[in-house]
Write a protein that holds these residues in place. Structure first.
Motif, PDB file in Angstrom:
ATOM      1  N   GLN A  17       0.813  -1.213   0.000  1.00 55.10           N
ATOM      2  CA  GLN A  17       0.000   0.000   0.000  1.00 55.10           C
ATOM      3  C   GLN A  17       0.846   1.263   0.000  1.00 55.10           C
ATOM      4  O   GLN A  17       0.331   2.363  -0.103  1.00 55.10           O
ATOM      5  CB  GLN A  17      -0.911   0.011   1.227  1.00 55.10           C
ATOM      6  CG  GLN A  17      -1.854  -1.151   1.278  1.00 55.10           C
ATOM      7  CD  GLN A  17      -2.577  -1.243   2.609  1.00 55.10           C
ATOM      8  OE1 GLN A  17      -2.385  -0.416   3.494  1.00 55.10           O
ATOM      9  NE2 GLN A  17      -3.403  -2.250   2.748  1.00 55.10           N
ATOM     10  N   ARG A  27      -4.613   2.416   1.759  1.00 57.54           N
ATOM     11  CA  ARG A  27      -5.120   1.163   1.177  1.00 57.54           C
ATOM     12  C   ARG A  27      -5.802   1.404  -0.164  1.00 57.54           C
ATOM     13  O   ARG A  27      -5.892   0.515  -1.003  1.00 57.54           O
ATOM     14  CB  ARG A  27      -6.005   0.419   2.156  1.00 57.54           C
ATOM     15  CG  ARG A  27      -7.261   1.142   2.556  1.00 57.54           C
ATOM     16  CD  ARG A  27      -7.999   0.444   3.664  1.00 57.54           C
ATOM     17  NE  ARG A  27      -7.982  -0.991   3.486  1.00 57.54           N
ATOM     18  CZ  ARG A  27      -8.974  -1.796   3.741  1.00 57.54           C
ATOM     19  NH1 ARG A  27     -10.087  -1.302   4.216  1.00 57.54           N
ATOM     20  NH2 ARG A  27      -8.887  -3.072   3.549  1.00 57.54           N
ATOM     21  N   ARG A  28      -6.248   2.635  -0.408  1.00 57.73           N
ATOM     22  CA  ARG A  28      -6.888   2.956  -1.691  1.00 57.73           C
ATOM     23  C   ARG A  28      -5.869   3.105  -2.822  1.00 57.73           C
ATOM     24  O   ARG A  28      -6.254   3.272  -3.977  1.00 57.73           O
ATOM     25  CB  ARG A  28      -7.721   4.222  -1.553  1.00 57.73           C
ATOM     26  CG  ARG A  28      -8.885   4.050  -0.565  1.00 57.73           C
ATOM     27  CD  ARG A  28      -9.601   5.337  -0.318  1.00 57.73           C
ATOM     28  NE  ARG A  28      -8.665   6.283   0.299  1.00 57.73           N
ATOM     29  CZ  ARG A  28      -8.921   7.569   0.475  1.00 57.73           C
ATOM     30  NH1 ARG A  28     -10.057   8.096   0.081  1.00 57.73           N
ATOM     31  NH2 ARG A  28      -8.021   8.353   1.046  1.00 57.73           N
ATOM     32  N   ASN A  29      -4.550   3.056  -2.504  1.00 58.39           N
ATOM     33  CA  ASN A  29      -3.519   3.093  -3.543  1.00 58.39           C
ATOM     34  C   ASN A  29      -3.561   1.850  -4.419  1.00 58.39           C
ATOM     35  O   ASN A  29      -2.930   1.823  -5.468  1.00 58.39           O
ATOM     36  CB  ASN A  29      -2.121   3.212  -2.918  1.00 58.39           C
ATOM     37  CG  ASN A  29      -1.826   4.595  -2.378  1.00 58.39           C
ATOM     38  OD1 ASN A  29      -2.519   5.557  -2.687  1.00 58.39           O
ATOM     39  ND2 ASN A  29      -0.797   4.697  -1.558  1.00 58.39           N
ATOM     40  N   ARG A  30      -4.257   0.819  -3.958  1.00 62.24           N
ATOM     41  CA  ARG A  30      -4.380  -0.429  -4.723  1.00 62.24           C
ATOM     42  C   ARG A  30      -5.817  -0.594  -5.222  1.00 62.24           C
ATOM     43  O   ARG A  30      -6.628  -1.248  -4.577  1.00 62.24           O
ATOM     44  CB  ARG A  30      -4.008  -1.621  -3.834  1.00 62.24           C
ATOM     45  CG  ARG A  30      -2.561  -1.711  -3.423  1.00 62.24           C
ATOM     46  CD  ARG A  30      -1.655  -2.141  -4.555  1.00 62.24           C
ATOM     47  NE  ARG A  30      -2.002  -3.428  -5.126  1.00 62.24           N
ATOM     48  CZ  ARG A  30      -1.592  -4.596  -4.669  1.00 62.24           C
ATOM     49  NH1 ARG A  30      -0.796  -4.650  -3.621  1.00 62.24           N
ATOM     50  NH2 ARG A  30      -1.944  -5.710  -5.255  1.00 62.24           N
ATOM     51  N   PRO A  31      -6.161   0.010  -6.364  1.00 64.98           N
ATOM     52  CA  PRO A  31      -7.531  -0.120  -6.859  1.00 64.98           C
ATOM     53  C   PRO A  31      -7.891  -1.556  -7.241  1.00 64.98           C
ATOM     54  O   PRO A  31      -9.060  -1.936  -7.207  1.00 64.98           O
ATOM     55  CB  PRO A  31      -7.576   0.800  -8.073  1.00 64.98           C
ATOM     56  CG  PRO A  31      -6.163   1.003  -8.477  1.00 64.98           C
ATOM     57  CD  PRO A  31      -5.332   0.835  -7.234  1.00 64.98           C
ATOM     58  N   ASN A  32      -6.878  -2.349  -7.604  1.00 68.27           N
ATOM     59  CA  ASN A  32      -7.075  -3.779  -7.840  1.00 68.27           C
ATOM     60  C   ASN A  32      -5.745  -4.482  -7.586  1.00 68.27           C
ATOM     61  O   ASN A  32      -4.750  -3.830  -7.267  1.00 68.27           O
ATOM     62  CB  ASN A  32      -7.647  -4.061  -9.242  1.00 68.27           C
ATOM     63  CG  ASN A  32      -6.732  -3.593 -10.344  1.00 68.27           C
ATOM     64  OD1 ASN A  32      -5.549  -3.914 -10.367  1.00 68.27           O
ATOM     65  ND2 ASN A  32      -7.279  -2.814 -11.279  1.00 68.27           N
ATOM     66  N   ARG A  39      -2.399   7.887  -4.470  1.00 65.30           N
ATOM     67  CA  ARG A  39      -3.399   8.947  -4.375  1.00 65.30           C
ATOM     68  C   ARG A  39      -2.773  10.275  -3.964  1.00 65.30           C
ATOM     69  O   ARG A  39      -3.443  11.295  -3.994  1.00 65.30           O
ATOM     70  CB  ARG A  39      -4.495   8.528  -3.406  1.00 65.30           C
ATOM     71  CG  ARG A  39      -5.237   7.287  -3.917  1.00 65.30           C
ATOM     72  CD  ARG A  39      -6.319   6.841  -2.983  1.00 65.30           C
ATOM     73  NE  ARG A  39      -7.384   7.799  -2.830  1.00 65.30           N
ATOM     74  CZ  ARG A  39      -8.461   7.886  -3.596  1.00 65.30           C
ATOM     75  NH1 ARG A  39      -8.610   7.053  -4.600  1.00 65.30           N
ATOM     76  NH2 ARG A  39      -9.391   8.782  -3.346  1.00 65.30           N
ATOM     77  N   ASP A  42       0.276  10.639  -7.630  1.00 65.00           N
ATOM     78  CA  ASP A  42      -0.215  10.150  -8.931  1.00 65.00           C
ATOM     79  C   ASP A  42       0.738   9.179  -9.631  1.00 65.00           C
ATOM     80  O   ASP A  42       0.607   8.940 -10.831  1.00 65.00           O
ATOM     81  CB  ASP A  42      -0.563  11.309  -9.878  1.00 65.00           C
ATOM     82  CG  ASP A  42      -1.705  12.156  -9.339  1.00 65.00           C
ATOM     83  OD1 ASP A  42      -2.613  11.572  -8.700  1.00 65.00           O
ATOM     84  OD2 ASP A  42      -1.701  13.379  -9.547  1.00 65.00           O
TER      85      ASP A  42
END
Length: 81
Positions: A17, A27-32, A39, A42
């Motif tokens: 992450q 944790r949102r740095n891994r969209p999949n 984030r 970029d």
């Protein structure tokens, strides 16, 4: 996989992450599973490559920190060996 709790080993927590460029952890740095997209800065890279950069950086920091602090031995005139 080595057992957890090994003293002195580089930590791997949140490596998937963490951005290898700016070190922002989210944790949102891994969209999949395959994509890493920071984030904060970029930066976008394959998730496995980003994690490998973080692991390598942690390992190198650990190795550098493990350098001996003992003074160098010097030879004096007449010392036998």
């Amino acid at each position: 996989m080595p057992p957890s709790g090994i003293s002195g080993a580089p930590a791997a927590a949140a490596g998937c992450q963490e951005c290898s460029q700016c070190h922002h952890v989210d944790r949102r740095n891994r969209p999949n599973q395959a994509v890493f997209a920071c984030r904060s800065c970029d930066f976008v890279e394959h998730a496995d490559l980003n994690s490998s950069h973080n692991i390598a950086d942690r390992g190198w920091t650990w190795v550098r920190g493990a350098e001996s602090q003992a003074p160098l031995r010097t030879r004096t005139a007449g010392a036998g060996c």
